[in-house]
Design a protein around this motif. Sequence first.
Motif, short mmCIF file in Angstrom:
data_model
loop_
_atom_site.label_atom_id
_atom_site.label_comp_id
_atom_site.label_asym_id
_atom_site.label_seq_id
_atom_site.Cartn_x
_atom_site.Cartn_y
_atom_site.Cartn_z
N ALA A 122 3.23 9.37 -7.64
CA ALA A 122 2.62 10.06 -6.29
C ALA A 122 2.08 9.17 -5.46
O ALA A 122 2.54 9.84 -4.08
CB ALA A 122 2.63 11.75 -7.36
N TYR A 123 1.18 8.88 -5.97
CA TYR A 123 0.53 8.56 -4.72
C TYR A 123 0.91 6.57 -3.82
O TYR A 123 1.27 6.98 -2.38
CB TYR A 123 -0.58 7.44 -5.01
N LEU A 124 2.21 6.67 -4.35
CA LEU A 124 3.08 5.29 -4.19
C LEU A 124 3.98 5.80 -2.98
O LEU A 124 4.34 5.45 -1.99
CB LEU A 124 3.65 4.34 -4.96
N ASP A 125 4.69 7.05 -3.66
CA ASP A 125 5.42 7.79 -3.06
C ASP A 125 5.00 7.80 -1.51
O ASP A 125 5.74 8.17 -0.25
CB ASP A 125 5.51 9.16 -3.80
N LEU A 126 3.95 8.64 -1.87
CA LEU A 126 2.81 9.03 -0.19
C LEU A 126 2.51 7.84 0.85
O LEU A 126 3.13 7.50 1.83
CB LEU A 126 1.88 10.30 -0.55
N ARG A 127 1.80 6.85 0.17
CA ARG A 127 1.43 5.99 0.85
C ARG A 127 1.85 4.58 1.46
O ARG A 127 2.56 4.48 2.26
CB ARG A 127 -0.05 4.75 0.16
N VAL A 128 3.47 4.79 0.38
CA VAL A 128 4.39 3.63 0.29
C VAL A 128 5.30 3.91 1.49
O VAL A 128 5.67 3.19 2.65
CB VAL A 128 4.40 2.29 -0.81
N LEU A 129 5.83 5.39 1.24
CA LEU A 129 7.27 5.71 1.30
C LEU A 129 6.98 6.93 2.49
O LEU A 129 8.64 7.38 3.10
CB LEU A 129 8.13 5.98 0.08
N GLY A 130 6.18 7.33 2.54
CA GLY A 130 5.78 8.91 3.71
C GLY A 130 6.62 9.65 2.60
O GLY A 130 7.41 10.46 3.33
N GLY A 131 6.63 9.70 1.43
CA GLY A 131 6.76 11.20 0.78
C GLY A 131 8.76 10.80 0.06
O GLY A 131 9.10 11.98 0.55
#
Length: 558
Positions: A501-510
Motif C-alpha cells: 500500500a505504501y509503495l502504491d501511494l509513494r511510487v505510483l500515486g495510487g
Amino acid sequence: MTVLQCALAATVSLLVPQRDIAPVVHPVRVDPAAAVRFLDRATFGASNEDVIFVTRFGYEAWIDAQFAVPPTLKLPAMIQLGCAPDQPGQSFATCPNYDAIPHLGLLAQEWWNDALHAPDQLRQRVAFALSEIFVVSDLNGTVQNFPSTLSDYYDTLVRGAFSNYRQLLEEVTLHPSMGGYLSMAKNRQADLTLGTRPDENFAREVMQLFSIGLAELNADGSQQLDAWFQPIPTYDQNTITETARALTGWNYDGVAPSGSLLDFLLNYPRIGMMIAWSAFHDTGPKAIVGGSLLPPGWTAEADLGGVLDALSQHPNVGPFLGKQLIQRLVTSNPSPAYVGRIAEVWADDGSGARGNLEAVVRAILLDPEALEGYATRPLTFGKLREPILKLTGLWRKFRATGEVVLTPYLADEFFGQRAMGSPSVFNFFSPFHASPALQAQGLVSPELQIATHSKVTRTANALTFFIVSGNTDLPDPAFSEPLLDLGPLRQRASDPASLVAYLDLRVLGGTMSPETRILLEAHLATVPHLVPGLPDGFLRAVEALALLVISPDYALQS
C-alpha cells in the motif's frame, strides 16, 4: 482513501515545508496520491518534501513557489570545474575526466545532479522537455568539442522555460550550438561563381520541428484538410529556399565581421549569440511562410526578425508545440479539447500576451484532464516514463543522497537515452510514433519507439542494481552513485499488505493495478522478514521495490 493515505494527510498538516511560498489565506488539501501523480509530471520525481508541500498548500501554490526559484545553470559550474575551453585560461586539458565522445564528461554529471538535487525542479523538467523539441545533440562533431557552449545552450532552455516563445525561438536560433548543429552558422548568400547556395538545414527544421509543423492545424491540434481530404502543407520547398536566403550572414561572435571569406569560414563557436556579417547576407526580396514578403535591402537582423515573427504568429504554433509539451509532461494522447485549451492560452495568456510559456506550463499542469484524466480517461490517459526518468524518479522518491558520478557514462547502455545526446534533430522518439495496434486506434506512444527488447531488459537490470547496491542500509563498497533511503519500506515490511500500500501511494500515486497488488503481496509473503546478517525487513523492502519499478505499472506515468 486508504488508512495509509489518511495517516499521511494528517501528518502533513503538522509540518511546515522549508520553502518560501506566496501567501495562502486558506490551506488547500490535496490527496497525497494525487500530489504524487502531479509531481511526477512536474518534476524529475515526486520527492517527499514536495508531496508534503502540495498536499498542504495545493498545486497552484507549489507552481508559484517554483516560478520564484532562481534557475540552476550549468555553464557557471562548468567554468568553475575548468571545463570551458573557450574561456580565458581554460582548455580541454584543464577539464578533469573530460571525454568528448560521446558524453562530454562533467557536463553530463551536472545534468544528472541537477535533475536529482536542483531546487528549481519545474524549470528543470520543462527545460528537459524543451531540449527534446529544440534538439541539439553532442553527437555532432562541432558541438561536442565545445562543452561550455553546449552548457550555455541548455542554460538557454532553462532560463527560457518560463519566458516568451518568440524570445526563446530567437535565442535558440542564434545560439552557437544550434548554429553549428543545424549549420546556420557560416551560411551565406548564393555565389554563382563558386556554384554555392544557402544551406537549407535550419530553415527546414525551424519550421518543421521548432514552430509550425508540416500541416495546417485547427486550434485543437487536428489537421485541416483540403477538398480531397488531404492535409494542407504549411510550407513547400520554395518556402524553405526563401527562408534559407533570409537567414544568411550569421556567424559566431568573437571575430570582427569583415568581408574576408576566410575569416567567415574559419570562425569557431564561443559563448555568446551569433552576430550578423553583413557581407554574407542575401539582401534580395524573399517570400516566406504564410505568404509574407520580406522586402529587398533588409539587413540580416531585419530578415531574421521577419522570419521569426511570421513563425511565432502562425496559428499552428500553439496547438503544435502545446500538444508536444503536454506529451512530454502529462499524457501522450491528450483530447482535442485539452489541446485547444492550451492553444487558447498560448494565443492569449489573459493579458493579451502571446506565447507566454509560464502561463502555458501552468495551464498544462492544472488542466482538468491533467489532474483527473487517470480516472476520467483511464484507457488513453498517461504516458510511458522515459527511461532516464525511471531512475531520477526512483532516486527522488526515496531521498537518494550523494552525487551522480558514473551513471552519465553508462546512460546510453542502460537506458538508450541521455540528455542532449539524441541520434538526430528528431529526438530519441517522434511525437507521432505509434505501434500498428495503437495506430489502428488512433493513438500514439512516442517513448515506445526506444523501448526495444534489449533496452527494456537493460533498464530493468540497471534499476534493480541501483536498488540492491545503492541503499544506505547495506551499500556496496564499490557503488559510487546516490544511495536510496529504504527506511520507510523496512518499517512496513512486517506486513506485506502495508508495504505494498505504501509503495502504491509513494511510487505510483495510487494507480497500482489489482493484479499487481495481488501478485506482489503474495510474493512478499514468501520472502522472510528477518534474515540473519541483514537489517530487519531489508530483503522484503528490496524485493518489493525492485519488482515494482520493473513492472508495467511503473512503466506508465498516470
